[in-house]
Design a protein around this motif. Structure first.
Motif, PDB file in Angstrom:
ATOM      1  N   GLU A 189      47.971  -5.966 111.979  1.00 32.91           N
ATOM      2  CA  GLU A 189      48.199  -4.707 111.293  1.00 32.91           C
ATOM      3  C   GLU A 189      48.052  -4.850 109.776  1.00 32.91           C
ATOM      4  O   GLU A 189      48.111  -3.858 109.056  1.00 32.91           O
ATOM      5  CB  GLU A 189      49.601  -4.166 111.616  1.00 32.91           C
ATOM      6  CG  GLU A 189      49.766  -3.660 113.043  1.00 32.91           C
ATOM      7  CD  GLU A 189      49.781  -4.805 114.052  1.00 32.91           C
ATOM      8  OE1 GLU A 189      50.436  -5.834 113.767  1.00 32.91           O
ATOM      9  OE2 GLU A 189      49.122  -4.675 115.104  1.00 32.91           O
ATOM     10  N   GLY A 190      47.900  -6.083 109.301  1.00 34.14           N
ATOM     11  CA  GLY A 190      47.710  -6.305 107.877  1.00 34.14           C
ATOM     12  C   GLY A 190      48.964  -6.643 107.107  1.00 34.14           C
ATOM     13  O   GLY A 190      48.917  -6.743 105.877  1.00 34.14           O
ATOM     14  N   THR A 191      50.094  -6.804 107.767  1.00 37.72           N
ATOM     15  CA  THR A 191      51.294  -7.261 107.067  1.00 37.72           C
ATOM     16  C   THR A 191      51.074  -8.688 106.583  1.00 37.72           C
ATOM     17  O   THR A 191      50.625  -9.550 107.344  1.00 37.72           O
ATOM     18  CB  THR A 191      52.523  -7.213 107.998  1.00 37.72           C
ATOM     19  OG1 THR A 191      52.696  -5.882 108.468  1.00 37.72           O
ATOM     20  CG2 THR A 191      53.777  -7.668 107.270  1.00 37.72           C
ATOM     21  N   VAL A 192      51.384  -8.943 105.320  1.00 35.28           N
ATOM     22  CA  VAL A 192      51.176 -10.253 104.716  1.00 35.28           C
ATOM     23  C   VAL A 192      52.527 -10.976 104.653  1.00 35.28           C
ATOM     24  O   VAL A 192      53.484 -10.474 104.083  1.00 35.28           O
ATOM     25  CB  VAL A 192      50.568 -10.141 103.312  1.00 35.28           C
ATOM     26  CG1 VAL A 192      50.305 -11.523 102.727  1.00 35.28           C
ATOM     27  CG2 VAL A 192      49.269  -9.332 103.358  1.00 35.28           C
TER      28      VAL A 192
ATOM     29  N   VAL B 234      37.908 -16.521 107.456  1.00 40.77           N
ATOM     30  CA  VAL B 234      37.586 -16.752 106.050  1.00 40.77           C
ATOM     31  C   VAL B 234      36.934 -15.503 105.474  1.00 40.77           C
ATOM     32  O   VAL B 234      36.286 -14.720 106.183  1.00 40.77           O
ATOM     33  CB  VAL B 234      36.655 -17.967 105.849  1.00 40.77           C
ATOM     34  CG1 VAL B 234      37.366 -19.251 106.246  1.00 40.77           C
ATOM     35  CG2 VAL B 234      35.349 -17.815 106.602  1.00 40.77           C
ATOM     36  N   SER B 235      37.148 -15.319 104.176  1.00 40.74           N
ATOM     37  CA  SER B 235      36.528 -14.216 103.444  1.00 40.74           C
ATOM     38  C   SER B 235      36.285 -14.675 102.018  1.00 40.74           C
ATOM     39  O   SER B 235      36.808 -15.704 101.586  1.00 40.74           O
ATOM     40  CB  SER B 235      37.422 -12.978 103.473  1.00 40.74           C
ATOM     41  OG  SER B 235      38.714 -13.262 102.982  1.00 40.74           O
ATOM     42  N   GLN B 236      35.495 -13.918 101.279  1.00 37.70           N
ATOM     43  CA  GLN B 236      35.128 -14.358  99.944  1.00 37.70           C
ATOM     44  C   GLN B 236      36.174 -14.000  98.903  1.00 37.70           C
ATOM     45  O   GLN B 236      36.456 -14.763  97.990  1.00 37.70           O
ATOM     46  CB  GLN B 236      33.782 -13.771  99.524  1.00 37.70           C
ATOM     47  CG  GLN B 236      33.190 -14.443  98.303  1.00 37.70           C
ATOM     48  CD  GLN B 236      33.118 -15.965  98.428  1.00 37.70           C
ATOM     49  OE1 GLN B 236      32.495 -16.490  99.329  1.00 37.70           O
ATOM     50  NE2 GLN B 236      33.785 -16.679  97.537  1.00 37.70           N
ATOM     51  N   GLU B 237      36.798 -12.851  99.031  1.00 37.66           N
ATOM     52  CA  GLU B 237      37.835 -12.436  98.105  1.00 37.66           C
ATOM     53  C   GLU B 237      39.151 -12.340  98.851  1.00 37.66           C
ATOM     54  O   GLU B 237      39.177 -12.098 100.057  1.00 37.66           O
ATOM     55  CB  GLU B 237      37.480 -11.095  97.456  1.00 37.66           C
ATOM     56  CG  GLU B 237      36.226 -11.123  96.617  1.00 37.66           C
ATOM     57  CD  GLU B 237      36.336 -12.061  95.425  1.00 37.66           C
ATOM     58  OE1 GLU B 237      37.460 -12.240  94.924  1.00 37.66           O
ATOM     59  OE2 GLU B 237      35.298 -12.610  95.007  1.00 37.66           O
ATOM     60  N   ALA B 238      40.235 -12.496  98.122  1.00 34.48           N
ATOM     61  CA  ALA B 238      41.554 -12.454  98.757  1.00 34.48           C
ATOM     62  C   ALA B 238      41.757 -11.123  99.468  1.00 34.48           C
ATOM     63  O   ALA B 238      41.714 -10.064  98.837  1.00 34.48           O
ATOM     64  CB  ALA B 238      42.638 -12.651  97.703  1.00 34.48           C
ATOM     65  N   PRO B 239      41.946 -11.147 100.787  1.00 37.90           N
ATOM     66  CA  PRO B 239      42.042  -9.897 101.562  1.00 37.90           C
ATOM     67  C   PRO B 239      43.449  -9.318 101.536  1.00 37.90           C
ATOM     68  O   PRO B 239      44.069  -9.067 102.556  1.00 37.90           O
ATOM     69  CB  PRO B 239      41.649 -10.377 102.968  1.00 37.90           C
ATOM     70  CG  PRO B 239      42.173 -11.778 103.019  1.00 37.90           C
ATOM     71  CD  PRO B 239      42.028 -12.336 101.641  1.00 37.90           C
ATOM     72  N   ILE B 240      43.975  -9.096 100.340  1.00 36.68           N
ATOM     73  CA  ILE B 240      45.348  -8.630 100.175  1.00 36.68           C
ATOM     74  C   ILE B 240      45.358  -7.504  99.156  1.00 36.68           C
ATOM     75  O   ILE B 240      44.768  -7.620  98.086  1.00 36.68           O
ATOM     76  CB  ILE B 240      46.271  -9.770  99.699  1.00 36.68           C
ATOM     77  CG1 ILE B 240      46.298 -10.909 100.721  1.00 36.68           C
ATOM     78  CG2 ILE B 240      47.686  -9.271  99.426  1.00 36.68           C
ATOM     79  CD1 ILE B 240      47.038 -12.145 100.253  1.00 36.68           C
TER      80      ILE B 240
ATOM     81  N   HIS C 140      43.060  -5.721 106.183  1.00 37.36           N
ATOM     82  CA  HIS C 140      42.359  -5.659 107.464  1.00 37.36           C
ATOM     83  C   HIS C 140      41.370  -6.810 107.564  1.00 37.36           C
ATOM     84  O   HIS C 140      41.014  -7.447 106.574  1.00 37.36           O
ATOM     85  CB  HIS C 140      41.656  -4.306 107.602  1.00 37.36           C
ATOM     86  CG  HIS C 140      42.593  -3.151 107.502  1.00 37.36           C
ATOM     87  ND1 HIS C 140      43.408  -2.751 108.529  1.00 37.36           N
ATOM     88  CD2 HIS C 140      42.871  -2.330 106.449  1.00 37.36           C
ATOM     89  CE1 HIS C 140      44.141  -1.719 108.136  1.00 37.36           C
ATOM     90  NE2 HIS C 140      43.832  -1.449 106.887  1.00 37.36           N
ATOM     91  N   ARG C 141      40.888  -7.076 108.769  1.00 37.22           N
ATOM     92  CA  ARG C 141      40.005  -8.210 109.004  1.00 37.22           C
ATOM     93  C   ARG C 141      38.532  -7.808 109.081  1.00 37.22           C
ATOM     94  O   ARG C 141      37.708  -8.587 109.540  1.00 37.22           O
ATOM     95  CB  ARG C 141      40.432  -8.915 110.299  1.00 37.22           C
ATOM     96  CG  ARG C 141      41.806  -9.576 110.166  1.00 37.22           C
ATOM     97  CD  ARG C 141      42.271 -10.217 111.434  1.00 37.22           C
ATOM     98  NE  ARG C 141      43.588 -10.829 111.239  1.00 37.22           N
ATOM     99  CZ  ARG C 141      44.406 -11.188 112.212  1.00 37.22           C
ATOM    100  NH1 ARG C 141      44.054 -10.990 113.471  1.00 37.22           N
ATOM    101  NH2 ARG C 141      45.583 -11.737 111.940  1.00 37.22           N
ATOM    102  N   ASP C 142      38.217  -6.630 108.616  1.00 38.17           N
ATOM    103  CA  ASP C 142      36.845  -6.134 108.738  1.00 38.17           C
ATOM    104  C   ASP C 142      35.837  -7.045 108.037  1.00 38.17           C
ATOM    105  O   ASP C 142      34.702  -7.205 108.505  1.00 38.17           O
ATOM    106  CB  ASP C 142      36.736  -4.724 108.152  1.00 38.17           C
ATOM    107  CG  ASP C 142      37.618  -3.727 108.890  1.00 38.17           C
ATOM    108  OD1 ASP C 142      38.041  -4.050 110.022  1.00 38.17           O
ATOM    109  OD2 ASP C 142      37.889  -2.650 108.337  1.00 38.17           O
ATOM    110  N   ASN C 143      36.226  -7.612 106.910  1.00 38.85           N
ATOM    111  CA  ASN C 143      35.298  -8.420 106.122  1.00 38.85           C
ATOM    112  C   ASN C 143      35.565  -9.912 106.254  1.00 38.85           C
ATOM    113  O   ASN C 143      35.187 -10.697 105.387  1.00 38.85           O
ATOM    114  CB  ASN C 143      35.383  -8.008 104.649  1.00 38.85           C
ATOM    115  CG  ASN C 143      34.950  -6.573 104.438  1.00 38.85           C
ATOM    116  OD1 ASN C 143      33.957  -6.131 105.011  1.00 38.85           O
ATOM    117  ND2 ASN C 143      35.699  -5.843 103.636  1.00 38.85           N
TER     118      ASN C 143
END
Length: 378
Positions: free
Chosen positions: A208-211, A16-22, A3-6
């Motif tokens: 939806e978070g599909t990578v 952008v995010s600090q940790e891999a959002p996966i 998700h893109r919350d962070n």
């Protein structure tokens, strides 16, 4: 699913995010054994069906340097390389990838590789004298994703050709940059590669978070390998870097002059992902080769992870040009350690090609309009 919350939306249109959002709900178990300390991607061994035709492509046209050759194999290296080779072309009946090879930091890291992959239940083999010429004590495995990997430390040294300007061509390939692998379940692959010590630099997702793909590195560039979602295990491409984008244009001009323009599959262009200038070629057997330049440094411990929207038509080409379907569908089969083709498993998650080249019309240049160059063309 992620998700893109962070994540933070940037002015360039990606997050952008600090940790891999996966994350994955089907992880490969993390071994208790420590992974080997991998330095970089080092070489690929390709099976080719016509050694003379492959030599013409990689040596006469692309300008790689021959370290050693005979009737069965050709060992090649790029301009800045001092280890024995970056690419082996080995004669065979079926075009395939025999191994993805990584160099490790110390000889002791080979013991760690044996323990790590043995704990995972993989086929693990060690050859103290090396599996190929020019490489010493080596470990080869079929990893949990079905890819043939090699780890080595010792290599014979060759002359680095950086100072041989009299031999350089205008499209000089200076170093091996990365591999790209096709696998059905990208989050599962990412978790396993993180256990092996890789860090994610960029990825492509939907809302939806599909990578759909993820880029991972050991050396401080955008990647040493990428995991692209699709039917696999297969090899998507092997990539050599050049110094400047004009070197890529020179390769295109040379191919045109030789009436070999059908070797160009895609490009030249600039990626959104990695920000690099690119060109994709197909060798005489259909193996995909990328020529690539001008990505960015990623070595800081707090280097931010970049996430792209799968519907952003600038993620794959910054100028918004469509991706040819073959780039999504085609790949090279990979072999097990006995030289047998690995079975290919179908991807069940959404296809990047289907959601961006299909009839949905949701590719965009400006997110608030949800329609753009690619959608209009199709």
């Amino acid at each position: 699913m992620t998700h893109r919350d962070n994540m933070t939306l940037t002015s360039s249109g990606f997050w952008v995010s600090q940790e891999a959002p996966i994350s994955t709900d089907n992880p490969i178990a993390t071994p208790q054994s420590s992974p080997p300390d991998i330095l970089r991607c080092a070489y690929m061994e390709l099976i080719v069906t016509d050694l003379a035709a492959s030599r013409e492509f990689y040596v006469d046209i692309l300008g790689l340097y021959v370290t050693k050759e005979d009737d069965e194999a050709i060992y090649l290296r790029s301009t800045e390389e001092f280890i024995h080779h970056n690419l082996i072309l080995r004669k065979g009946d079926v075009a395939a990838v025999r191994v993805f090879s990584y160099r490790v930091r110390t000889p002791e890291d080979l013991d760690l590789a044996v323990a790590f992959f043995t704990e995972l239940g993989c086929d693990v083999r060690r050859e103290p004298n090396g599996f190929v010429d020019g490489i010493g004590d080596s470990v080869r495995v079929v990893d949990p994703l079905g890819f043939p990997y090699e780890f080595f430390f010792q290599s014979d040294h060759q002359e680095r050709m950086s100072w041989r300007y009299d031999l350089h061509i205008t499209g000089e390939l200076v170093r091996l940059d990365h591999f790209n692998q096709i696998t059905p379940d990208v989050p599962r692959a990412v978790k396993y590669m993180q256990d092996l010590g890789f860090r994610v630099t960029e990825d492509i997702q939907d809302e939806e978070g599909t990578v759909y793909a993820a880029w991972m590195r050991r050396k401080p560039t955008v990647h040493d390998t990428a995991m692209t979602g699709g039917d696999g295990p297969r090899m998507h491409h092997v990539c050599f870097a050049t110094h400047e984008k004009h070197n890529i244009l020179a390769i295109c001009d040379k191919l045109g002059s030789l009436r070999r323009s059908d070797s160009i599959e895609r490009g030249p262009g600039r990626h959104g992902v990695s920000n690099a200038f690119y060109l994709y070629l197909r060798d005489p057997d259909g193996h995909r080769v990328e020529v690539y330049t001008q990505d960015y440094y990623t070595g800081d411990p707090d280097n931010p992870v970049v996430t792209w929207d799968v519907h952003d038509n600038q993620r794959r080409d910054w100028w918004g040009n469509p991706v040819v379907p073959s780039w999504y569908t085609d790949g090279s089969i990979v072999l097990d350690l006995d030289g047998n083709p690995q079975p290919v498993v179908a991807r069940t998650d959404s296809s990047e090609m289907a959601v961006t080249i299909g009839a949905d019309g949701f590719s965009y240049t400006r997110a608030d309009e949800r329609e753009g160059k690619l959608g209009n063309q199709l």
